[in-house]
Structures are given as C-alpha cells and as structure tokens.
Write a protein that holds these residues in place. Structure first.
Motif, PDB file in Angstrom:
ATOM      1  N   ILE A 491       0.857  -1.182   0.000  1.00  0.00           N
ATOM      2  CA  ILE A 491       0.000   0.000   0.000  1.00  0.00           C
ATOM      3  C   ILE A 491       0.894   1.232   0.000  1.00  0.00           C
ATOM      4  O   ILE A 491       1.857   1.323   0.768  1.00  0.00           O
ATOM      5  CB  ILE A 491      -0.924   0.032   1.230  1.00  0.00           C
ATOM      6  CG1 ILE A 491      -1.806  -1.222   1.266  1.00  0.00           C
ATOM      7  CG2 ILE A 491      -1.795   1.278   1.230  1.00  0.00           C
ATOM      8  CD1 ILE A 491      -2.654  -1.324   2.520  1.00  0.00           C
ATOM      9  N   ARG A 492       0.533   2.192  -0.867  1.00  0.00           N
ATOM     10  CA  ARG A 492       1.229   3.471  -0.913  1.00  0.00           C
ATOM     11  C   ARG A 492       0.176   4.582  -0.836  1.00  0.00           C
ATOM     12  O   ARG A 492      -0.799   4.573  -1.600  1.00  0.00           O
ATOM     13  CB  ARG A 492       2.033   3.590  -2.208  1.00  0.00           C
ATOM     14  CG  ARG A 492       2.700   4.944  -2.383  1.00  0.00           C
ATOM     15  CD  ARG A 492       3.406   5.017  -3.712  1.00  0.00           C
ATOM     16  NE  ARG A 492       3.912   6.347  -3.990  1.00  0.00           N
ATOM     17  CZ  ARG A 492       4.540   6.704  -5.096  1.00  0.00           C
ATOM     18  NH1 ARG A 492       4.735   5.805  -6.047  1.00  0.00           N
ATOM     19  NH2 ARG A 492       4.954   7.929  -5.291  1.00  0.00           N
ATOM     20  N   TRP A 493       0.395   5.523   0.065  1.00  0.00           N
ATOM     21  CA  TRP A 493      -0.586   6.578   0.308  1.00  0.00           C
ATOM     22  C   TRP A 493       0.143   7.915   0.361  1.00  0.00           C
ATOM     23  O   TRP A 493       1.146   8.055   1.070  1.00  0.00           O
ATOM     24  CB  TRP A 493      -1.324   6.306   1.618  1.00  0.00           C
ATOM     25  CG  TRP A 493      -2.402   7.300   1.936  1.00  0.00           C
ATOM     26  CD1 TRP A 493      -3.243   7.922   1.061  1.00  0.00           C
ATOM     27  CD2 TRP A 493      -2.749   7.780   3.235  1.00  0.00           C
ATOM     28  NE1 TRP A 493      -4.102   8.752   1.713  1.00  0.00           N
ATOM     29  CE2 TRP A 493      -3.824   8.690   3.067  1.00  0.00           C
ATOM     30  CE3 TRP A 493      -2.282   7.527   4.519  1.00  0.00           C
ATOM     31  CZ2 TRP A 493      -4.417   9.362   4.134  1.00  0.00           C
ATOM     32  CZ3 TRP A 493      -2.874   8.172   5.597  1.00  0.00           C
ATOM     33  CH2 TRP A 493      -3.935   9.081   5.401  1.00  0.00           C
ATOM     34  N   THR A 494      -0.350   8.899  -0.376  1.00  0.00           N
ATOM     35  CA  THR A 494       0.257  10.232  -0.403  1.00  0.00           C
ATOM     36  C   THR A 494      -0.772  11.251   0.085  1.00  0.00           C
ATOM     37  O   THR A 494      -1.367  11.992  -0.711  1.00  0.00           O
ATOM     38  CB  THR A 494       0.720  10.583  -1.823  1.00  0.00           C
ATOM     39  OG1 THR A 494      -0.409  10.463  -2.719  1.00  0.00           O
ATOM     40  CG2 THR A 494       1.822   9.649  -2.278  1.00  0.00           C
ATOM     41  N   PRO A 495      -1.014  11.320   1.412  1.00  0.00           N
ATOM     42  CA  PRO A 495      -2.048  12.221   1.923  1.00  0.00           C
ATOM     43  C   PRO A 495      -1.644  13.682   1.882  1.00  0.00           C
ATOM     44  O   PRO A 495      -2.498  14.561   1.824  1.00  0.00           O
ATOM     45  CB  PRO A 495      -2.229  11.746   3.361  1.00  0.00           C
ATOM     46  CG  PRO A 495      -0.890  11.191   3.738  1.00  0.00           C
ATOM     47  CD  PRO A 495      -0.353  10.572   2.486  1.00  0.00           C
ATOM     48  N   LEU A 496      -0.329  13.952   1.910  1.00  0.00           N
ATOM     49  CA  LEU A 496       0.163  15.327   1.937  1.00  0.00           C
ATOM     50  C   LEU A 496       1.134  15.538   0.794  1.00  0.00           C
ATOM     51  O   LEU A 496       1.791  14.594   0.332  1.00  0.00           O
ATOM     52  CB  LEU A 496       0.866  15.621   3.280  1.00  0.00           C
ATOM     53  CG  LEU A 496       0.012  15.468   4.546  1.00  0.00           C
ATOM     54  CD1 LEU A 496       0.885  15.617   5.778  1.00  0.00           C
ATOM     55  CD2 LEU A 496      -1.122  16.483   4.552  1.00  0.00           C
ATOM     56  N   PRO A 497       1.303  16.759   0.326  1.00  0.00           N
ATOM     57  CA  PRO A 497       2.286  17.030  -0.726  1.00  0.00           C
ATOM     58  C   PRO A 497       3.690  16.645  -0.255  1.00  0.00           C
ATOM     59  O   PRO A 497       4.075  16.875   0.898  1.00  0.00           O
ATOM     60  CB  PRO A 497       2.155  18.537  -0.958  1.00  0.00           C
ATOM     61  CG  PRO A 497       0.788  18.880  -0.467  1.00  0.00           C
ATOM     62  CD  PRO A 497       0.512  17.955   0.676  1.00  0.00           C
ATOM     63  N   GLN A 498       4.453  16.068  -1.154  1.00  0.00           N
ATOM     64  CA  GLN A 498       5.834  15.684  -0.891  1.00  0.00           C
ATOM     65  C   GLN A 498       5.965  14.697   0.259  1.00  0.00           C
ATOM     66  O   GLN A 498       6.995  14.637   0.927  1.00  0.00           O
ATOM     67  CB  GLN A 498       6.703  16.926  -0.613  1.00  0.00           C
ATOM     68  CG  GLN A 498       6.656  17.975  -1.697  1.00  0.00           C
ATOM     69  CD  GLN A 498       7.139  17.445  -3.025  1.00  0.00           C
ATOM     70  OE1 GLN A 498       8.072  16.642  -3.078  1.00  0.00           O
ATOM     71  NE2 GLN A 498       6.512  17.882  -4.104  1.00  0.00           N
ATOM     72  N   THR A 499       4.925  13.902   0.512  1.00  0.00           N
ATOM     73  CA  THR A 499       4.954  12.930   1.603  1.00  0.00           C
ATOM     74  C   THR A 499       4.366  11.609   1.119  1.00  0.00           C
ATOM     75  O   THR A 499       3.312  11.599   0.467  1.00  0.00           O
ATOM     76  CB  THR A 499       4.167  13.423   2.818  1.00  0.00           C
ATOM     77  OG1 THR A 499       4.727  14.655   3.270  1.00  0.00           O
ATOM     78  CG2 THR A 499       4.215  12.410   3.947  1.00  0.00           C
ATOM     79  N   VAL A 500       5.049  10.519   1.438  1.00  0.00           N
ATOM     80  CA  VAL A 500       4.597   9.191   1.045  1.00  0.00           C
ATOM     81  C   VAL A 500       4.611   8.295   2.278  1.00  0.00           C
ATOM     82  O   VAL A 500       5.625   8.209   2.982  1.00  0.00           O
ATOM     83  CB  VAL A 500       5.500   8.586  -0.045  1.00  0.00           C
ATOM     84  CG1 VAL A 500       5.051   7.164  -0.369  1.00  0.00           C
ATOM     85  CG2 VAL A 500       5.482   9.448  -1.285  1.00  0.00           C
ATOM     86  N   LEU A 501       3.483   7.637   2.534  1.00  0.00           N
ATOM     87  CA  LEU A 501       3.389   6.588   3.540  1.00  0.00           C
ATOM     88  C   LEU A 501       3.265   5.248   2.823  1.00  0.00           C
ATOM     89  O   LEU A 501       2.487   5.139   1.859  1.00  0.00           O
ATOM     90  CB  LEU A 501       2.169   6.805   4.444  1.00  0.00           C
ATOM     91  CG  LEU A 501       2.130   8.097   5.253  1.00  0.00           C
ATOM     92  CD1 LEU A 501       0.789   8.232   5.955  1.00  0.00           C
ATOM     93  CD2 LEU A 501       3.256   8.116   6.271  1.00  0.00           C
ATOM     94  N   TYR A 502       4.009   4.259   3.256  1.00  0.00           N
ATOM     95  CA  TYR A 502       3.947   2.974   2.578  1.00  0.00           C
ATOM     96  C   TYR A 502       3.983   1.845   3.600  1.00  0.00           C
ATOM     97  O   TYR A 502       4.525   1.980   4.709  1.00  0.00           O
ATOM     98  CB  TYR A 502       5.085   2.811   1.564  1.00  0.00           C
ATOM     99  CG  TYR A 502       6.471   2.910   2.158  1.00  0.00           C
ATOM    100  CD1 TYR A 502       7.136   1.791   2.642  1.00  0.00           C
ATOM    101  CD2 TYR A 502       7.135   4.139   2.232  1.00  0.00           C
ATOM    102  CE1 TYR A 502       8.395   1.882   3.176  1.00  0.00           C
ATOM    103  CE2 TYR A 502       8.397   4.246   2.755  1.00  0.00           C
ATOM    104  CZ  TYR A 502       9.034   3.111   3.235  1.00  0.00           C
ATOM    105  OH  TYR A 502      10.293   3.215   3.767  1.00  0.00           O
TER     106      TYR A 502
END
Length: 799
Positions: A491-502
């Motif tokens: 799973i890859r999630w980009t809730p904020l600009p320039q930020t990636v949660l994986y």
C-alpha cells in the motif's frame, strides 16, 4: 548503503519521495538537433558509464532503442514528457534524487548546466529525434593506449588479488571504439581491449528497421592470494602454495534480434563460457599440540568448466496484452580438484594432504512466460509461469596422503556415479490498482512446486596396513518434494504534498517432504522427514520533504520464520533388523528466526553548492533450534553418556546486533571545483548459547571507512583529480585454546592523483598515480603491503 538502496527503489518507481519537479530548468525553445546539441552532452558526460561496454545498471544511451528500453530499473525517459523522465531528474540533480544516482556522478565530470538540461528536456519533448539538420559524422574512431606498473613491498599475491591485475609492467590497447553510422543503410560499432591479462572484442551491427546482430569474445585473469598462516602456535608462521592461483575466465557470444515495427520482437542467442585455472583459499585445522589454537593452511582449488547457453525470446503486444516468452537451454561440464594440507585432528603430529576430485555434467531447460494487461483504467494485471527441468550426473573421490608423521590409518571416499533429476513449476499473479489519486495498491500471489530425486553409489574405505584396504560400499537414495505459497500486499498513500506513507505485508507457507536412505557403509540410515514452515514479513515507513531543501525518511522491517520437523521414520537398517537412528538431523524438532530492522535517513541541500546526507540502520537478528536428547558413548572409556550429542534443549544459534552509520557530503566551492567526502561505521556483535549458557565466545568488531575525492578543472584543456580512502576493521573473540582464532585486525589506505590534458584538438593524455598500503597485525606482519600504481594513457579521436 541505505541511500543506495533508496536510489534503486526510486529508479524502479518505488515508494520513496519523488523529486521536486518545479525546480527543473525550463525546456529549450526551438527545434533541437541531436548531432549538434545532444550528442556532445552524451559523449562528454554519459557514454563512459552507459555505453555499449558493460553499461552500469543495464542502461545504455548510445542508441535510441536502448534509451527507450531503459535499464535494470525500467524506462528512464517518457516520450514527449521530459518532466516525468527520470533521466532528466538525475542530470538536473533535483532534491529527492539520491546522490548515488546523479548523472554524471559527483567528482567525475562537471554537472550539466541549466541550458544543457533544457536541451535534453526539449529533445525528449520533441520525440527524441536521433538526427537533425546538422551533417552526422559517419565514421568515428577513438583509440586509447596505456602503459602502467604495479609493484612494491610485501606479498605480491595480496597485491594482485586486491587490484585484480598482474604485478610489474602492463599495457597495450586500453580501449578502441569505432562506429559507422550513416543516415541510411547498415550501421555498426566495434569496441576492443587488449591488455596483459584482460582482452575483449565486441561487435554490433544494425539494419534499420529490421534488427541487429551482436557478437563478441572476452577473457580476463582472476588472481587469488596463496598464503596461509598460523596466528598462534609454534609453527613457522606462514604456509605458501607451490604456485600462484590464477583463474582464466572468458567466453564468446552471438545474438540476433528482430525489431521491425508492428512485428513480434525476436531474440536468438548463443553463449559459451569457460573457467580454467586455480583458485586459492584457506582451511582451518587442529594443530600438532592440543594446547595450540587452530592453524590456517593454504588450499588450492583447480577448476575446469565449460557452459553452453542457448536462448530464445519473443515479445509482442496484441489486443492490449503484452506477452513475453523466453526459453533457456544450458549445458555444463566441470571438473574440479581441491588440495588441502592439514594436521590430523584432534591431536598428534601427523600431517596429511587431502585431494578431492569432482566431475559434474548437467543439462538445464527452463521456460518463462509473462503477461501484462491493463484491465481497467485504474487496474493492471501481471503474471507468469516458469517451468524448469534439471538433469545431472557426477562423481567424487577423496584421498588422504601422509606428508609427515604416522596417522595410524588412511581414509578414502569413492562415489563413481551420482544421478540427480529435478522438476520445478512456479506461477504468480499480481494486481496493481490506483482506486484513488492518492492511493496505490499491489496484491500478489505466487505458488511453486519442486521435486528432486537422486541416486548414487559410494564407498568409504580404511587402510590400516599399507596396501590392505577395508572396503565399505553403500548405495544412497534421496527424494524431496517441496510446495510453497506466498501472498504479498503493498500500500502506498500520499495524503500530503511531498509525503509518502507505505506499508507492505508478506506471508509464506511451505511444506517439504524429504526421504534419505543409505544402505551399507559405515553410517547406514533411513529417514523420512516432513518439515512445515511459516514466515511473515512486514515493512512500513514514511518519506517526506517537509522543507524545500530537506528530505527525510524512516522505515521499519520485521521478519519471522518458524519451521517444525516431523521425523516420521528415523532408523538404522542392518542385516539384523532396524535400530533407532540418532544421526543428524533427525534430532531437530523445530527452528525459529526473527529479524527486526530500523533505518533513518535525511538529506539537506544547504546551498546550491553544498549537499549533506546521513543515514542510520539498526538490525537485530536471532535464531533458535530445539532438539531432542541424543545419548552416546565416551570415545575413550566407551561408557554410555546421556545427552552426549545433544542434551535436548533450545540452542541459540546466533544473536546478532548490527549498527550502521553512513554520512556523505558534496561541495562545489567554485565553478571548476567539486569535492566529495563520505564515511561509514559498522558495529557487529554476535553470540551463541544453549539454555542461556554461552557455548562460544562472543564475536564482535567494528569497521570504519572514510573516502574523499576532489576534481579541479584547471582550464578548458586540463583537469586534476585526487582520491583518498582509509579503512580499518577490528574483530575479536575472547577465545579459549583449540577454538576459533581470537580475531582479525587490518588497515588499508589509498591515495591517488591524476592529470588529464588535451594536447591537441584530437589528442588527450592522462597520467595517474596511486599509493596503497595494507597491514594486518594479527598476521604478525606477514601480510603487510606497500604498493605503487602508475598508468599513462594516450587517447586519439577522429574526427
């Protein structure tokens, strides 16, 4: 290392933070001419690493087809979209691109200017035209000849093995490049090298738009050290083989390709590889005095091997499906002979020479089929199936030859025929989904099944009286069936600009049935074991660029595996019946391992000239094995001893802690200067125990490394470079007598300078000098080396 791994993930389109595209220089206005505008940039800054000869990361930039194909990490350009092209991100050195992926690398050649990046952007946006209005150069030749010397004080074998080149004078044809590329008709390139122990020749011909042909031959020599030593004891200190271990490695290849538009892509290739010569290694042995520590003897390994490989591949896109099938057939023939000199353990003054001869012949047939299809605008499916068939037969013989003292008896092993058959099937299916703008999901399933069957004849013989052998013949059989299943979710999630949660989860299940039988010989056995394994792995992390010049990341990884063993049959077959068996590994009940890893990284672009980065990684790994109690007999009194082989407990196989720190900085104080400094530190500790009682002394140590480079462009004709490297490794063990050595301490330094000057418009001269020192105090000075390396090159280019 952490930054490098992130860079590879970025090149492969991973989950790390993307570069800041708003910092890209604008694309140049007006039409771009490849010959006039682009080729000079590629030749100066790219083709030395990404040309046809051993391209780094599999990426070639010398032809349009190779550029579009990309490298090991996938495509690097997107036609008509330079802002999305990772090649542009790398040459522009954007924040978010790991420094290891900057092109060209820091300290090699000057970085591309904003105007040059703009030309590359416009070239990509205009569809990568390979020729323009300027008249292309049909014939291009570049010739480099070199002469150098390597030598100094200390063992020459260590010097040769460290630098992988012969000592003394060396030289010849360092590089030859010849290309013939008319606007129409056949094109070809030729490259060659011919040094003392390194030679190759490769040819590529292309007929647009039909396809291409590649062919080549190569050979180089690998050097090994031929020393052993006694770090403790009363021996002379160093053992030396009677020859210098050298291994010649080479081969030839021929490959045909059909690349006609709208037709299936076809590849047909043949490759012949060989290795012939000797390699050096070492072997531990007990000493003549039981109070001495173990001795380190030199060992010689002779190898003759030939490999023939035939490959056929077809790729095609039809009806939205991308299909790929590859067939590989490989024949291997090898003969090896290993010679070891050792004392006869556990005590006594007998010195033996063991000679092991092995023959091996095999045939491997494998076919891999892959597919890819976009099912929905937001859903893509990929999968494949692999079948392989492996058939082999071989033989083995071992002889003991007394060199000194009286061993009392000699042994020999004979196995005239061993036959192996193996079949394997594997299949996988993956779904990649982007259900929303900020989400990326990947789900995968893979299963595999493997069956192997082996038969053999053997004899383990003793000679108590010269010429009178006691023969023990045996027949052997082994069968193994393995089934495995793996599930993956990412799973890859980009809730904020320039930020990636994986996050990523992986589960493995496997079952192994293993049957072993030996009838006759000194250790008859019959075992039937069922092993059931389960493994789980999870990974999660965060990558962000909270400020324009700062990027940060943190990640955590956990893996656990547990295997249970059910020994359904464990007996000793004899003429008098079946008796309970106690041999390895039937007393093992289960095994478990666990690994936890945390890493933190950050990078700071302090100014346009200064960049700093740092990373830290901590890894903790442990493994444990539970056993049944196995009784035995005292080898001297022959009294029964309960739990003599294993008391039946949970043994700590290893408990390891590893800390790794890496820092790096690059600085360009002026337009003609660039500097780079990097350092790393590794701290390792490992121990083993049975029921928390330490069995072997803990092994611990540190490794330090500092390296720097500076490049000064004196003027348009001259550039000066300098390099420095210092490394130290100190590992130790508080060892008791007769166990493993107490430790290893070595230090290394390297200092190098170089000068490159353009004498004429078509002639360059390059001079390089290096000073290398290595010392190993734990070898009592017998491995200390002080060496000088010098090389002079002349390069002529036409036109």
């Amino acid at each position: 290392m952490v930054t490098l791994m992130l860079g590879r993930a970025w090149m492969a389109g991973g989950t790390e933070a993307m570069p800041e595209l708003e910092k890209l220089p604008p694309a140049a206005s007006g039409p771009v001419d490849y010959v006039r505008d682009i080729r000079p940039i590629l030749e100066r800054s790219c083709l030395r690493c990404h040309g046809p000869e051993r391209p780094r990361s599999g990426l070639r930039l010398d032809t349009r087809e190779h550029l579009l194909r990309g490298g090991d990490g996938g495509p690097v350009v997107v036609i008509s979209n330079s802002a999305a092209s990772r090649l542009v991100h790398a040459v522009a050195r954007l924040p978010g691109v790991p420094e290891e992926l900057w092109m060209p690398p820091e300290g090699k050649t000057p970085p591309l200017s904003a105007e040059e990046v703009g030309l590359l952007r416009a070239w990509i946006d205009q569809g990568l035209p390979w020729y323009g209005s300027a008249t292309p150069v049909t014939n291009r030749i570049e010739l480099t000849v070199g002469l150098g010397w390597l030598g100094g004080s200390g063992p020459a074998g260590i010097l040769r093995s460290r630098w992988q080149q012969p000592d003394g004078w060396n030289g010849g044809l360092e590089d030859l490049f010849w290309s013939y590329e008319p606007l129409e008709g056949p094109r070809f390139t030729l490259r060659a090298r011919a040094l003392r122990d390194d030679a190759w020749l490769q040819f590529e011909g292309r007929l647009v738009p039909w396809g291409w042909l590649r062919a080549g031959v190569s050979q180089y020599r690998r050097y090994d050290t031929h020393l052993g030593d006694w770090p403790w004891g009363t021996g002379p200190g160093v053992g030396t083989l009677d020859r210098v271990p050298t291994l010649d490695v080479g081969g030839s290849w021929l490959e045909l390709g059909l690349d006609r538009p709208e037709w299936p892509q076809l590849r047909l290739g043949y490759e012949h590889l060989y290795r012939e010569g000797t390699r050096g290694s070492t072997v531990w042995s007990a000493g003549p005095d039981p109070a001495d520590r173990r001795l380190l003897w030199p060992s010689l390994f002779h190898l003759e091997e030939e490999v023939h490989v035939l490959r056929f591949q077809i790729r095609h896109e039809v009806g939205g499906w991308r299909l790929d099938d590859e067939l590989r057939v490989q024949w291997t023939e090898s003969r090896t002979r290993r010679t070891n000199a050792l004392y006869n353990p556990p005590e006594g003054d007998a010195r033996l020479l063991t000679e092991v001869t092995h023959r091996h012949e095999s045939v491997l047939v494998a076919n891999a089929f892959r597919f890819e299809r976009t099912v929905l605008p937001w859903l893509r499916a990929t999968g494949g199936y692999l079948y392989s068939q492996y058939d082999a037969d071989g033989s083995l013989r071992l002889d003991e030859v007394p060199l000194a003292g009286s061993p009392g008896f000699l042994r020999r092993w004979r196995s005239p025929a061993v036959v192996l058959e193996q079949r394997a099937h594997a299949g996988n299916l993956n779904l990649v989904a982007e259900p929303a703008r900020q989400w990326l999901l990947l789900a995968g399933l893979q299963t595999d099944w493997n069956r192997a069957h082996a038969l053999g004849q053997a004899s383990f013989d003793y000679e108590f009286v010269p010429g009178d052998w006691f023969l023990q013949s045996a027949s052997q059989e082994s069968a193994r069936d393995r089934w495995g299943l793996t599930e993956i979710l990412q799973i890859r999630w980009t809730p904020l600009p320039q930020t990636v949660l994986y996050a990523e989860g992986r589960a493995d299940q496997d079952t192994l049935e293993h049957f072993e039988e030996q009838l006759g010989g000194d250790t008859p056995l019959r075992r039937d074991t069922l092993a059931t394994g389960r493994a789980w792995e999870g990974r999660m992390g965060l990558d962000t660029t909270p400020w324009p010049r700062v990027s940060m990341g943190i990640g955590y990884r956990h893996r656990r595996r547990h295997t249970e063993f059910d020994h359904r049959v464990d007996v000793i077959p004899t003429d008098f019946g079946l008796f309970p068996g106690t041999s390895y590994s039937a007393f093992i009940r289960d095994r478990e391992s666990r690994t936890d890893q945390v890493e933190v990284r950050t990078a700071w672009q302090a100014t346009t000239r200064l960049r700093l980065s740092a990373s830290y990684r901590y890894t903790h790994a442990t493994s444990r094995t539970a056993t049944d109690p196995v009784d035995g007999f005292d080898p001297i009194t022959f009294d029964p001893v309960p739990g003599f082989f294993t008391p039946g407990t949970r043994a700590l196989g290893a408990d390891t802690d590893l800390h790794t720190v890496h820092v790096q900085g690059s600085y360009r104080p002026a337009a003609r200067w660039s500097m780079r400094l990097a350092g790393s530190f590794h701290d390792l500790q490992t121990r083993s125990a049975v029921d928390d009682v330490q069995t072997l002394p803990a092994w611990a140590g540190n490794t330090y490394q500092i390296e720097g480079a500076v490049l000064w462009h004196w003027n348009e004709q001259t550039e000066v470079e300098g390099q420095y490297r210092w490394a130290l490794s100190d590992f130790h063990r508080d060892a008791a007598p007769t166990v493993l050595p107490t430790g290893v301490l070595w230090r290394e330094q390297w200092f190098g300078v170089g000068l490159r000057r353009r004498v004429r418009e078509d002639l360059w001269i390059r001079v390089r000098y290096g000073l290398w020192s290595y010392d190993e105090p734990t070898a009592r000075g017998t491995r200390d080396v002080l060496a000088h390396l010098g090389w002079l090159s002349l390069t002529w280019r036409w036109p």
